[in-house]
Design a protein around this motif. Structure first.
Motif, PDB file in Angstrom:
ATOM      1  N   ALA A 103      45.511  41.721  44.973  1.00 24.41           N
ATOM      2  CA  ALA A 103      45.681  43.170  45.138  1.00 24.41           C
ATOM      3  C   ALA A 103      46.207  43.479  46.538  1.00 24.41           C
ATOM      4  O   ALA A 103      46.016  42.690  47.470  1.00 24.41           O
ATOM      5  CB  ALA A 103      44.344  43.865  44.919  1.00 24.41           C
ATOM      6  N   ASP A 104      46.863  44.613  46.668  1.00 24.11           N
ATOM      7  CA  ASP A 104      47.265  45.063  48.014  1.00 24.11           C
ATOM      8  C   ASP A 104      46.410  46.233  48.486  1.00 24.11           C
ATOM      9  O   ASP A 104      46.559  46.719  49.608  1.00 24.11           O
ATOM     10  CB  ASP A 104      48.752  45.414  48.069  1.00 24.11           C
ATOM     11  N   HIS A 105      45.508  46.720  47.640  1.00 33.71           N
ATOM     12  CA  HIS A 105      44.536  47.748  47.995  1.00 33.71           C
ATOM     13  C   HIS A 105      43.490  47.772  46.883  1.00 33.71           C
ATOM     14  O   HIS A 105      43.735  47.269  45.782  1.00 33.71           O
ATOM     15  CB  HIS A 105      45.218  49.111  48.147  1.00 33.71           C
ATOM     16  N   PRO A 106      42.312  48.317  47.130  1.00 34.80           N
ATOM     17  CA  PRO A 106      41.784  48.755  48.426  1.00 34.80           C
ATOM     18  C   PRO A 106      41.452  47.563  49.324  1.00 34.80           C
ATOM     19  O   PRO A 106      41.385  46.424  48.846  1.00 34.80           O
ATOM     20  CB  PRO A 106      40.530  49.529  48.025  1.00 34.80           C
ATOM     21  N   ALA A 107      41.214  47.855  50.580  1.00 35.46           N
ATOM     22  CA  ALA A 107      41.016  46.785  51.555  1.00 35.46           C
ATOM     23  C   ALA A 107      39.811  45.908  51.211  1.00 35.46           C
ATOM     24  O   ALA A 107      39.847  44.689  51.425  1.00 35.46           O
ATOM     25  CB  ALA A 107      40.852  47.384  52.961  1.00 35.46           C
ATOM     26  N   ALA A 108      38.751  46.511  50.670  1.00 32.44           N
ATOM     27  CA  ALA A 108      37.559  45.725  50.343  1.00 32.44           C
ATOM     28  C   ALA A 108      37.847  44.697  49.265  1.00 32.44           C
ATOM     29  O   ALA A 108      37.345  43.567  49.313  1.00 32.44           O
ATOM     30  CB  ALA A 108      36.420  46.646  49.906  1.00 32.44           C
ATOM     31  N   LEU A 109      38.675  45.058  48.268  1.00 34.11           N
ATOM     32  CA  LEU A 109      39.047  44.110  47.216  1.00 34.11           C
ATOM     33  C   LEU A 109      39.968  43.033  47.765  1.00 34.11           C
ATOM     34  O   LEU A 109      39.814  41.841  47.445  1.00 34.11           O
ATOM     35  CB  LEU A 109      39.724  44.845  46.069  1.00 34.11           C
ATOM     36  N   VAL A 110      40.911  43.419  48.598  1.00 33.19           N
ATOM     37  CA  VAL A 110      41.818  42.448  49.218  1.00 33.19           C
ATOM     38  C   VAL A 110      41.016  41.396  49.975  1.00 33.19           C
ATOM     39  O   VAL A 110      41.269  40.187  49.854  1.00 33.19           O
ATOM     40  CB  VAL A 110      42.813  43.161  50.160  1.00 33.19           C
ATOM     41  N   GLU A 111      40.033  41.843  50.737  1.00 32.86           N
ATOM     42  CA  GLU A 111      39.236  40.918  51.534  1.00 32.86           C
ATOM     43  C   GLU A 111      38.370  40.030  50.661  1.00 32.86           C
ATOM     44  O   GLU A 111      38.212  38.838  50.927  1.00 32.86           O
ATOM     45  CB  GLU A 111      38.366  41.707  52.522  1.00 32.86           C
ATOM     46  N   ALA A 195      34.279  33.866  40.718  1.00 33.72           N
ATOM     47  CA  ALA A 195      35.721  33.811  40.984  1.00 33.72           C
ATOM     48  C   ALA A 195      36.518  34.393  39.829  1.00 33.72           C
ATOM     49  O   ALA A 195      37.461  35.167  40.030  1.00 33.72           O
ATOM     50  CB  ALA A 195      36.139  32.363  41.242  1.00 33.72           C
ATOM     51  N   ALA A 196      36.151  34.039  38.606  1.00 37.59           N
ATOM     52  CA  ALA A 196      36.914  34.481  37.440  1.00 37.59           C
ATOM     53  C   ALA A 196      36.786  35.971  37.203  1.00 37.59           C
ATOM     54  O   ALA A 196      37.732  36.640  36.771  1.00 37.59           O
ATOM     55  CB  ALA A 196      36.446  33.713  36.203  1.00 37.59           C
ATOM     56  N   GLU A 197      35.610  36.519  37.483  1.00 36.80           N
ATOM     57  CA  GLU A 197      35.321  37.926  37.185  1.00 36.80           C
ATOM     58  C   GLU A 197      35.356  38.799  38.436  1.00 36.80           C
ATOM     59  O   GLU A 197      34.814  39.909  38.426  1.00 36.80           O
ATOM     60  CB  GLU A 197      33.952  38.023  36.518  1.00 36.80           C
ATOM     61  N   LEU A 198      35.978  38.328  39.500  1.00 36.43           N
ATOM     62  CA  LEU A 198      35.934  39.054  40.774  1.00 36.43           C
ATOM     63  C   LEU A 198      36.454  40.481  40.631  1.00 36.43           C
ATOM     64  O   LEU A 198      35.781  41.434  41.063  1.00 36.43           O
ATOM     65  CB  LEU A 198      36.738  38.290  41.827  1.00 36.43           C
ATOM     66  N   ASP A 199      37.618  40.651  40.037  1.00 38.55           N
ATOM     67  CA  ASP A 199      38.187  41.989  39.911  1.00 38.55           C
ATOM     68  C   ASP A 199      37.304  42.876  39.043  1.00 38.55           C
ATOM     69  O   ASP A 199      37.067  44.046  39.363  1.00 38.55           O
ATOM     70  CB  ASP A 199      39.592  41.909  39.323  1.00 38.55           C
ATOM     71  N   GLU A 200      36.833  42.331  37.925  1.00 44.51           N
ATOM     72  CA  GLU A 200      35.965  43.094  37.036  1.00 44.51           C
ATOM     73  C   GLU A 200      34.670  43.492  37.752  1.00 44.51           C
ATOM     74  O   GLU A 200      34.199  44.621  37.636  1.00 44.51           O
ATOM     75  CB  GLU A 200      35.652  42.255  35.798  1.00 44.51           C
ATOM     76  N   SER A 201      34.088  42.544  38.478  1.00 39.67           N
ATOM     77  CA  SER A 201      32.847  42.835  39.203  1.00 39.67           C
ATOM     78  C   SER A 201      33.057  43.943  40.229  1.00 39.67           C
ATOM     79  O   SER A 201      32.206  44.830  40.392  1.00 39.67           O
ATOM     80  CB  SER A 201      32.324  41.567  39.896  1.00 39.67           C
ATOM     81  N   PHE A 202      34.175  43.877  40.923  1.00 39.10           N
ATOM     82  CA  PHE A 202      34.469  44.903  41.928  1.00 39.10           C
ATOM     83  C   PHE A 202      34.555  46.285  41.278  1.00 39.10           C
ATOM     84  O   PHE A 202      34.006  47.269  41.787  1.00 39.10           O
ATOM     85  CB  PHE A 202      35.778  44.563  42.640  1.00 39.10           C
ATOM     86  N   GLY A 203      35.235  46.362  40.152  1.00 35.89           N
ATOM     87  CA  GLY A 203      35.344  47.632  39.453  1.00 35.89           C
ATOM     88  C   GLY A 203      34.007  48.141  38.953  1.00 35.89           C
ATOM     89  O   GLY A 203      33.706  49.334  39.055  1.00 35.89           O
ATOM     90  N   LEU A 204      33.185  47.238  38.418  1.00 34.86           N
ATOM     91  CA  LEU A 204      31.882  47.650  37.905  1.00 34.86           C
ATOM     92  C   LEU A 204      30.964  48.144  39.010  1.00 34.86           C
ATOM     93  O   LEU A 204      30.156  49.051  38.803  1.00 34.86           O
ATOM     94  CB  LEU A 204      31.227  46.484  37.154  1.00 34.86           C
ATOM     95  N   GLU A 205      31.091  47.539  40.196  1.00 36.80           N
ATOM     96  CA  GLU A 205      30.282  47.997  41.328  1.00 36.80           C
ATOM     97  C   GLU A 205      30.623  49.434  41.726  1.00 36.80           C
ATOM     98  O   GLU A 205      29.767  50.196  42.169  1.00 36.80           O
ATOM     99  CB  GLU A 205      30.499  47.070  42.526  1.00 36.80           C
ATOM    100  N   ARG A 206      31.877  49.781  41.510  1.00 35.00           N
ATOM    101  CA  ARG A 206      32.321  51.122  41.913  1.00 35.00           C
ATOM    102  C   ARG A 206      32.087  52.162  40.813  1.00 35.00           C
ATOM    103  O   ARG A 206      31.735  53.299  41.089  1.00 35.00           O
ATOM    104  CB  ARG A 206      33.806  51.102  42.277  1.00 35.00           C
ATOM    105  N   TRP A 207      32.305  51.744  39.567  1.00 36.44           N
ATOM    106  CA  TRP A 207      32.306  52.718  38.484  1.00 36.44           C
ATOM    107  C   TRP A 207      31.149  52.546  37.506  1.00 36.44           C
ATOM    108  O   TRP A 207      30.940  53.391  36.649  1.00 36.44           O
ATOM    109  CB  TRP A 207      33.633  52.628  37.711  1.00 36.44           C
TER     110      TRP A 207
END
Length: 239
Positions: A103-111, A195-207
């Protein structure tokens, strides 16, 4: 194995040592795979773990509670007959390796992607001689042919049993690098899931999560745990 439960038809489960391996038996008769091959396992610890799955069954046999048996059946029935196709399928994951698309944003996901995924790519470059190109966004980026060839060799050198466990890990994770890292002990099942679910986990933490997402993720975690257990049992010290 059929996914449909059927009535338990046996009393005792034993493991018999044979010249070619370790045979799981029900009331003295060999368990057979869907293609009617005897369930003959190459390692005594794995054989005992498979036998224990059969012992734990209640009045009905639930195939969903027998992941090691299912993987053993795959190693005996499917991998030998379809090995070139399986290698081709798994090698294809490297051409669009999940960990390379950032991802190129948000910064927390990029990191978080960088912190979790980059060490695995560094490991692949060193341990597998397979450096891969990272990009931002979803546009396809070609990977170095030498790296793809190295990752294919990592698949081809595995025997049918280890390829069966690795295949499950790669398919569940959607990543050849994550699957290989699990197979070679660089990751455990929890790390592979992260590692596999990183993007999904990030979204679930927010929403927030819903019931369907929770069930899906629990299923993925269970499959990765099965793959890890199967692979570790194949390499366990013999008693």
């Amino acid at each position: 194995m059929s996914s449909q439960a059927r009535k338990r038809f046996y009393q005792t489960v034993t493991v018999a040592r044979e010249a070619a391996g370790h045979l799981v038996q029900l009331d003295g008769r060999p368990v057979r795979t869907p293609l009617r091959a005897p369930l003959l396992l190459p390692h005594p610890t794995l054989a005992e773990a498979v036998a224990e799955e059969w012992r734990r069954q209640g009045e009905s046999i639930d195939p969903n509670g027998m992941p090691l048996t299912a993987l053993a059946c795959s190693a005996l029935d499917l991998i030998p007959a379809q090995r070139p196709a399986v290698v081709e399928e798994l090698a294809g994951f490297a051409e669009h390796e999940l960990l390379c698309y950032r991802a190129d944003h948000p910064a927390a996901l990029v990191e978080r992607q960088k912190a979790t995924w980059q060490p695995l790519l560094d490991w692949a470059a060193l341990a597998q001689d397979a450096p891969l190109v990272v990009t931002a966004g979803l546009a396809s980026v070609p990977q170095p042919p030498d790296s793809l060839a190295a990752l294919r060799r990592a698949l081809e050198r595995r025997d049918d049993w280890r390829l069966a466990g690795l295949a499950l890990a790669v398919r569940v994770a959607g990543s050849l690098v994550v699957g290989l890292a699990l197979a070679e002990g660089r990751l455990d099942a929890a790390g592979a899931f992260e590692a596999a679910e990183l993007d999904e986990s990030f979204g679930l933490e927010r929403w927030g999560a819903d019931e369907e997402a929770a069930r899906r993720r629990a299923g993925l975690r269970a499959e990765l745990e099965a793959a890890e257990g199967f692979l570790r049992l194949l390499d366990a010290p013999s008693v």
